[in-house]
Scaffold this motif. Structure first.
Motif, short mmCIF file in Angstrom:
data_model
loop_
_atom_site.label_atom_id
_atom_site.label_comp_id
_atom_site.label_asym_id
_atom_site.label_seq_id
_atom_site.Cartn_x
_atom_site.Cartn_y
_atom_site.Cartn_z
N ASN A 21 42.35 36.35 83.70
CA ASN A 21 41.99 34.86 84.55
C ASN A 21 41.47 35.13 85.59
OD1 ASN A 21 42.82 33.02 82.88
ND2 ASN A 21 44.58 33.63 82.54
N THR A 49 29.58 23.82 83.60
CA THR A 49 31.33 23.40 82.15
C THR A 49 31.18 25.10 81.38
OG1 THR A 49 30.25 21.20 82.54
CG2 THR A 49 32.05 22.13 79.92
N GLU A 52 32.89 27.35 82.91
CA GLU A 52 34.24 27.44 83.19
C GLU A 52 34.80 27.04 84.39
OE1 GLU A 52 37.13 29.95 80.21
OE2 GLU A 52 35.20 30.60 80.51
N GLN A 54 36.03 24.98 86.55
CA GLN A 54 37.34 24.67 87.03
C GLN A 54 38.20 24.83 86.65
OE1 GLN A 54 36.33 21.99 89.07
NE2 GLN A 54 34.27 22.68 88.98
N SER A 55 38.61 26.43 85.91
CA SER A 55 39.53 27.58 85.16
C SER A 55 39.62 28.15 86.02
CB SER A 55 39.15 27.63 83.60
OG SER A 55 39.43 26.27 83.18
N LEU A 56 38.94 28.59 86.96
CA LEU A 56 39.06 29.71 87.84
C LEU A 56 39.41 29.52 89.32
CD1 LEU A 56 34.81 30.77 86.71
CD2 LEU A 56 36.83 31.72 85.32
N SER A 57 40.02 30.91 89.96
CA SER A 57 39.99 30.62 91.04
C SER A 57 39.00 30.84 91.90
CB SER A 57 40.64 32.31 90.68
OG SER A 57 40.68 33.14 91.35
N HIS A 143 33.97 14.82 80.99
CA HIS A 143 34.71 15.43 82.11
C HIS A 143 35.66 14.95 83.07
CE1 HIS A 143 34.19 18.47 78.63
NE2 HIS A 143 34.33 18.84 79.37
N SER A 258 37.67 22.63 72.63
CA SER A 258 37.48 23.57 73.81
C SER A 258 36.03 24.68 72.05
CB SER A 258 38.56 25.01 73.85
OG SER A 258 39.16 24.83 72.88
N ALA A 280 38.82 31.84 79.73
CA ALA A 280 40.44 31.28 81.42
C ALA A 280 41.75 30.18 80.40
CB ALA A 280 39.62 30.90 82.60
N SER A 281 42.41 30.41 80.67
CA SER A 281 44.14 29.17 80.63
C SER A 281 43.24 28.14 81.19
CB SER A 281 44.94 29.96 81.70
OG SER A 281 44.94 30.92 80.42
N PRO A 282 43.46 26.70 80.49
CA PRO A 282 44.48 26.58 79.63
C PRO A 282 44.14 26.97 78.19
CG PRO A 282 43.09 24.20 80.18
CD PRO A 282 43.03 25.24 81.05
#
Length: 310
Positions: A21, A49, A52, A54-57, A143, A258, A280-282
């Motif tokens: 992550n 999209t 990813e 929005q899932s990344l730091s 989204h 997903s 990446a999470s979730p």
């Protein structure tokens, strides 16, 4: 540098190769970008999209910008998605992109709070003048809960810094409506996300596609774009069969929304383009039963030496 207006062609939305992550797989990113450039694509789009974002730091996002710009080294136009719930963070990310030599930024409406059309227009009238690069609006209603009305696009694009539109609604009628509203801006790029309708949209006047499948088989999507530009309908129909085969097999393994992302990353790892298909999470990558289905889907395609024989 974006040398021509409007920006045309196939601009793949890159996956973000990850080890975990918080760790970007730079070696796989380099292999992916070289694969895409060798496949003849016309630009690169990161942190969308498929990437990813929005899932990344923020740290990984910034590293993805820096490394992509370094590897690309100015060979192709580089677009960076800066969508965020905070206008301050969008501006900050855009400044990183500009400092690294990116050519443009891409922005979808801020998510969580659903804006009305006047509020959406006002947001971009505040945001765009603070961005250091040309701007592409990004329509992703599934989204972010809101879609740009065609008149809102036209209002925002009164600012010449807004030079294009990426539509991922999968609504070809809507795409045509926006393009019709923007007909007085011949420099304005109209790009479509869903690869299943890219040929159709280019035939009807669109400028290209931001197609996830091009991560795997860039030559296929470039060939579709070229055929549509030439108005070679027989070739378009032929290539569309491959695109639909990919769409209905690789993207449909699994039971959840997903599946597209997991299937794409899994296929890229099986093809040896990226090392690991970590998601990446979730979300979480496919287990062996799903991987086997992706392996079978790839085996059903005419692939030789890692390329699709078209």
């Amino acid at each position: 540098m974006i040398k021509s207006k409007p920006l045309c062609g196939i601009i793949p939305p890159l996956v973000t190769p990850l080890k975990d992550n918080e760790t970007l797989d730079v070696e796989s990113l380099e292999k992916l970008i070289e694969h895409l450039i060798a496949g003849g694509v016309h630009g690169l789009f990161i942190l969308g999209t498929t990437g990813e974002e929005q899932s990344l730091s923020y740290g990984v996002r910034q590293q993805m910008i820096r490394e992509s710009a370094r590897i690309n080294n100015g060979r192709l136009p580089l677009l960076v998605c800066v969508t965020d719930t905070s206008i301050v963070e969008s501006i900050r990310l855009a400044r990183v992109a500009a400092d690294c030599g990116a050519d443009g930024v891409v922005s979808a409406p801020p998510y969580y709070f659903a804006t009305g059309q006047p509020e959406l227009a006002q947001f971009y009238e505040e945001l765009v003048p603070q961005l250091p690069l040309p701007v592409f609006l990004y329509n992703m209603p599934s989204h972010v809960k809101v879609s740009f009305a065609p008149d809102t696009v036209r209002r925002i694009a009164r600012n010449p810094q807004v030079i294009g539109f990426k539509d991922s609604s999968a609504n070809a009628v809507y795409f045509q409506s926006v393009m019709y509203k923007m007909k007085e801006r011949p420099d304005f790029a109209m790009l479509v996300g869903p690869e299943e309708i890219t040929g159709e949209c280019v035939l009807l006047g669109g400028h290209g596609g931001i197609n996830g499948g091009a991560n795997m088989f860039p030559e296929l999507y470039v060939a579709m774009y070229d055929a549509a530009v030439r108005r070679d309908i027989e070739r378009v129909l032929e290539l569309q069969q491959y695109i639909m085969q990919i769409s209905t097999s690789i993207y449909t393994v699994g039971k959840h929304g997903s599946s597209y992302l997991k299937g794409l990353k899994c296929a890229l790892s099986l093809l040896g383009i990226i090392k690991d298909d970590f998601v990446a999470s979730p979300f979480y990558k496919f287990e062996e039963p799903e991987r086997e289905k992706i392996r079978q889907a790839l085996a059903a395609l005419p692939i030789k030496d890692g390329k699709l024989c078209i």
